[in-house]
Design a protein around this motif. Structure first.
Motif, PDB file in Angstrom:
ATOM      1  N   ARG A 138      -4.191  -5.005   3.840  1.00  0.00           N
ATOM      2  CA  ARG A 138      -4.729  -5.139   5.116  1.00  0.00           C
ATOM      3  C   ARG A 138      -4.379  -4.082   6.094  1.00  0.00           C
ATOM      4  O   ARG A 138      -5.118  -3.633   7.125  1.00  0.00           O
ATOM      5  CB  ARG A 138      -4.519  -6.345   5.785  1.00  0.00           C
ATOM      6  CG  ARG A 138      -5.119  -7.713   5.193  1.00  0.00           C
ATOM      7  CD  ARG A 138      -5.147  -9.063   5.757  1.00  0.00           C
ATOM      8  NE  ARG A 138      -5.759  -9.965   5.246  1.00  0.00           N
ATOM      9  CZ  ARG A 138      -6.138 -11.144   5.722  1.00  0.00           C
ATOM     10  NH1 ARG A 138      -5.452 -11.350   6.747  1.00  0.00           N
ATOM     11  NH2 ARG A 138      -6.735 -11.983   5.144  1.00  0.00           N
ATOM     12  N   VAL A 139      -3.005  -3.503   5.921  1.00  0.00           N
ATOM     13  CA  VAL A 139      -2.298  -2.195   6.668  1.00  0.00           C
ATOM     14  C   VAL A 139      -1.960  -1.494   5.956  1.00  0.00           C
ATOM     15  O   VAL A 139      -1.538  -1.694   4.609  1.00  0.00           O
ATOM     16  CB  VAL A 139      -1.204  -3.143   7.280  1.00  0.00           C
ATOM     17  CG1 VAL A 139      -0.471  -1.982   8.106  1.00  0.00           C
ATOM     18  CG2 VAL A 139      -1.347  -4.131   8.189  1.00  0.00           C
ATOM     19  N   LYS A 140      -2.327  -0.236   6.048  1.00  0.00           N
ATOM     20  CA  LYS A 140      -1.869   1.070   5.243  1.00  0.00           C
ATOM     21  C   LYS A 140      -0.425   1.399   5.562  1.00  0.00           C
ATOM     22  O   LYS A 140      -0.208   1.447   6.856  1.00  0.00           O
ATOM     23  CB  LYS A 140      -2.791   2.275   5.701  1.00  0.00           C
ATOM     24  CG  LYS A 140      -4.291   1.943   5.423  1.00  0.00           C
ATOM     25  CD  LYS A 140      -4.867   3.149   6.143  1.00  0.00           C
ATOM     26  CE  LYS A 140      -5.362   2.987   7.610  1.00  0.00           C
ATOM     27  NZ  LYS A 140      -6.069   3.870   8.208  1.00  0.00           N
ATOM     28  N   THR A 141       0.188   1.596   4.475  1.00  0.00           N
ATOM     29  CA  THR A 141       1.922   1.760   4.796  1.00  0.00           C
ATOM     30  C   THR A 141       2.100   3.073   3.687  1.00  0.00           C
ATOM     31  O   THR A 141       1.516   3.359   2.766  1.00  0.00           O
ATOM     32  CB  THR A 141       2.645   0.590   4.167  1.00  0.00           C
ATOM     33  OG1 THR A 141       2.192   0.238   2.926  1.00  0.00           O
ATOM     34  CG2 THR A 141       2.266  -0.379   5.046  1.00  0.00           C
ATOM     35  N   LEU A 142       3.420   3.578   3.987  1.00  0.00           N
ATOM     36  CA  LEU A 142       4.202   4.535   3.183  1.00  0.00           C
ATOM     37  C   LEU A 142       5.592   4.135   3.577  1.00  0.00           C
ATOM     38  O   LEU A 142       5.872   3.638   4.225  1.00  0.00           O
ATOM     39  CB  LEU A 142       3.625   5.895   3.381  1.00  0.00           C
ATOM     40  CG  LEU A 142       3.526   6.617   4.654  1.00  0.00           C
ATOM     41  CD1 LEU A 142       5.348   6.975   5.228  1.00  0.00           C
ATOM     42  CD2 LEU A 142       2.860   7.772   4.900  1.00  0.00           C
ATOM     43  N   VAL A 143       6.217   4.759   2.542  1.00  0.00           N
ATOM     44  CA  VAL A 143       7.800   4.521   2.873  1.00  0.00           C
ATOM     45  C   VAL A 143       8.564   5.921   2.669  1.00  0.00           C
ATOM     46  O   VAL A 143       8.394   6.923   2.047  1.00  0.00           O
ATOM     47  CB  VAL A 143       8.396   3.785   1.638  1.00  0.00           C
ATOM     48  CG1 VAL A 143       9.960   3.920   1.640  1.00  0.00           C
ATOM     49  CG2 VAL A 143       7.823   2.319   1.595  1.00  0.00           C
ATOM     50  N   ARG A 144       9.740   6.318   3.822  1.00  0.00           N
ATOM     51  CA  ARG A 144      10.434   7.306   3.954  1.00  0.00           C
ATOM     52  C   ARG A 144      11.926   6.818   3.258  1.00  0.00           C
ATOM     53  O   ARG A 144      12.335   5.767   4.101  1.00  0.00           O
ATOM     54  CB  ARG A 144      10.591   7.691   5.069  1.00  0.00           C
ATOM     55  CG  ARG A 144       9.183   8.425   5.628  1.00  0.00           C
ATOM     56  CD  ARG A 144       9.115   9.174   6.910  1.00  0.00           C
ATOM     57  NE  ARG A 144       9.576   8.317   8.023  1.00  0.00           N
ATOM     58  CZ  ARG A 144       8.878   8.432   9.114  1.00  0.00           C
ATOM     59  NH1 ARG A 144       7.938   9.026   9.619  1.00  0.00           N
ATOM     60  NH2 ARG A 144       9.156   7.434  10.071  1.00  0.00           N
ATOM     61  N   LEU A 145      12.345   7.662   2.657  1.00  0.00           N
ATOM     62  CA  LEU A 145      13.841   7.427   2.288  1.00  0.00           C
ATOM     63  C   LEU A 145      14.711   8.666   2.449  1.00  0.00           C
ATOM     64  O   LEU A 145      14.398   9.789   2.376  1.00  0.00           O
ATOM     65  CB  LEU A 145      13.813   7.117   0.583  1.00  0.00           C
ATOM     66  CG  LEU A 145      13.139   6.101  -0.224  1.00  0.00           C
ATOM     67  CD1 LEU A 145      13.263   6.200  -1.471  1.00  0.00           C
ATOM     68  CD2 LEU A 145      13.562   4.723   0.315  1.00  0.00           C
ATOM     69  N   GLU A 146      15.842   8.238   2.706  1.00  0.00           N
ATOM     70  CA  GLU A 146      16.984   9.201   3.015  1.00  0.00           C
ATOM     71  C   GLU A 146      17.889   8.946   1.682  1.00  0.00           C
ATOM     72  O   GLU A 146      18.572   7.930   1.582  1.00  0.00           O
ATOM     73  CB  GLU A 146      17.846   9.047   4.115  1.00  0.00           C
ATOM     74  CG  GLU A 146      18.807  10.052   4.413  1.00  0.00           C
ATOM     75  CD  GLU A 146      19.568  10.102   5.580  1.00  0.00           C
ATOM     76  OE1 GLU A 146      20.292  11.171   5.865  1.00  0.00           O
ATOM     77  OE2 GLU A 146      19.742   8.944   6.470  1.00  0.00           O
ATOM     78  N   VAL A 147      18.116  10.114   0.900  1.00  0.00           N
ATOM     79  CA  VAL A 147      18.987   9.972  -0.132  1.00  0.00           C
ATOM     80  C   VAL A 147      20.161  11.110  -0.331  1.00  0.00           C
ATOM     81  O   VAL A 147      19.897  12.207   0.190  1.00  0.00           O
ATOM     82  CB  VAL A 147      18.085  10.596  -1.651  1.00  0.00           C
ATOM     83  CG1 VAL A 147      18.938  10.155  -2.867  1.00  0.00           C
ATOM     84  CG2 VAL A 147      16.989   9.289  -1.518  1.00  0.00           C
TER      85      VAL A 147
END
Length: 237
Positions: A138-147
């Protein structure tokens, strides 16, 4: 190092997604890209792009992506695939790669469900959800990671707004409605077997199943259409 992770664009990538990725150092796409235009837009960010193809991707997208990627990012071993299953229910090929390489991070898509957790072996499992307009989300998402130093220092889930595609009443169906919409007739035993396969697909992908009232049977389950399609294909095979 900041990494932007997205999946299941299905040919649609809006300005909000590109804006959310502008500050990252690398972009990873976990499959079901949907069109070369999506790859063009991501490459236009000027960041290194790692991408795998998914089950909907045609030869043009597959020629520019990979079936599976295994690499290191800031000392962290990564397995990037489209379909992985879920922690405790990994697909056979993923289990083999885990035994052979022991990644620190498994990134996948396919389920359209945002999910980040450690499995029993301590491997981090990450599904960024879906960034496109098609599917059960229902909601568009993405993820950001700090590595840094082989470890994830920070993770951010980014919501990009409601999906403008089909509503829940068309994205979810009972076995009976699914078969009727396709003009298919199955016996009661075959229809029950289709439902059991769809339920297994949902367990493997982490998709929910919703009970609904049926005038004849009392209570039956609604499944994501994607699960029913996969179950039907499996049965025909």
């Amino acid at each position: 190092m900041w990494i932007g992770i997205l999946s299941d664009t299905h040919g649609a990538l809006e300005a909000e997604a590109l804006e959310a990725l502008r500050g990252v150092d690398e972009v990873w796409h976990a499959g079901d890209v949907g069109s070369e235009a999506v790859l063009d837009a991501l490459e236009g960010l000027g960041k290194p792009l790692r991408a795998v193809w998914g089950n909907i991707d045609g030869p043009e997208v597959r020629a520019r992506t990979h079936g599976r990627l295994e690499f290191e990012a800031e000392g962290m071993k990564v397995l990037l695939v489209h379909q992985a299953g879920t922690p405790g229910r990994y697909l056979p090929e993923v289990r083999r790669r885990v035994r052979a390489r022991r990644p620190d991070l498994i990134v996948c898509g396919h389920s359209h469900v945002l999910r980040v957790e450690r499995d029993a072996a301590g491997i981090l499992y990450l599904n960024p959800g879906a960034c496109g307009e098609e599917g059960i989300h229902r909601v568009k998402t993405l993820v950001r990671l700090e590595v840094a130093g082989g470890r994830i220092r920070k993770a951010e889930a980014v919501e990009l707004g409601a999906r403008a595609g089909e509503g829940r009443e068309r994205a979810w169906q009972t076995v009976e409605a699914f078969l009727a919409a396709r003009g298919l007739r199955l016996g009661e035993a075959q229809a029950s077997a289709l439902g059991r396969r769809a339920a297994r697909v949902c367990r493997e992908q982490g998709w929910p199943v919703s009970p609904v009232h049926h005038p004849r049977f009392g209570t039956v389950n609604e499944y994501p259409v994607e699960a029913l399609e996969e179950a039907l294909t499996e049965g025909l095979g």
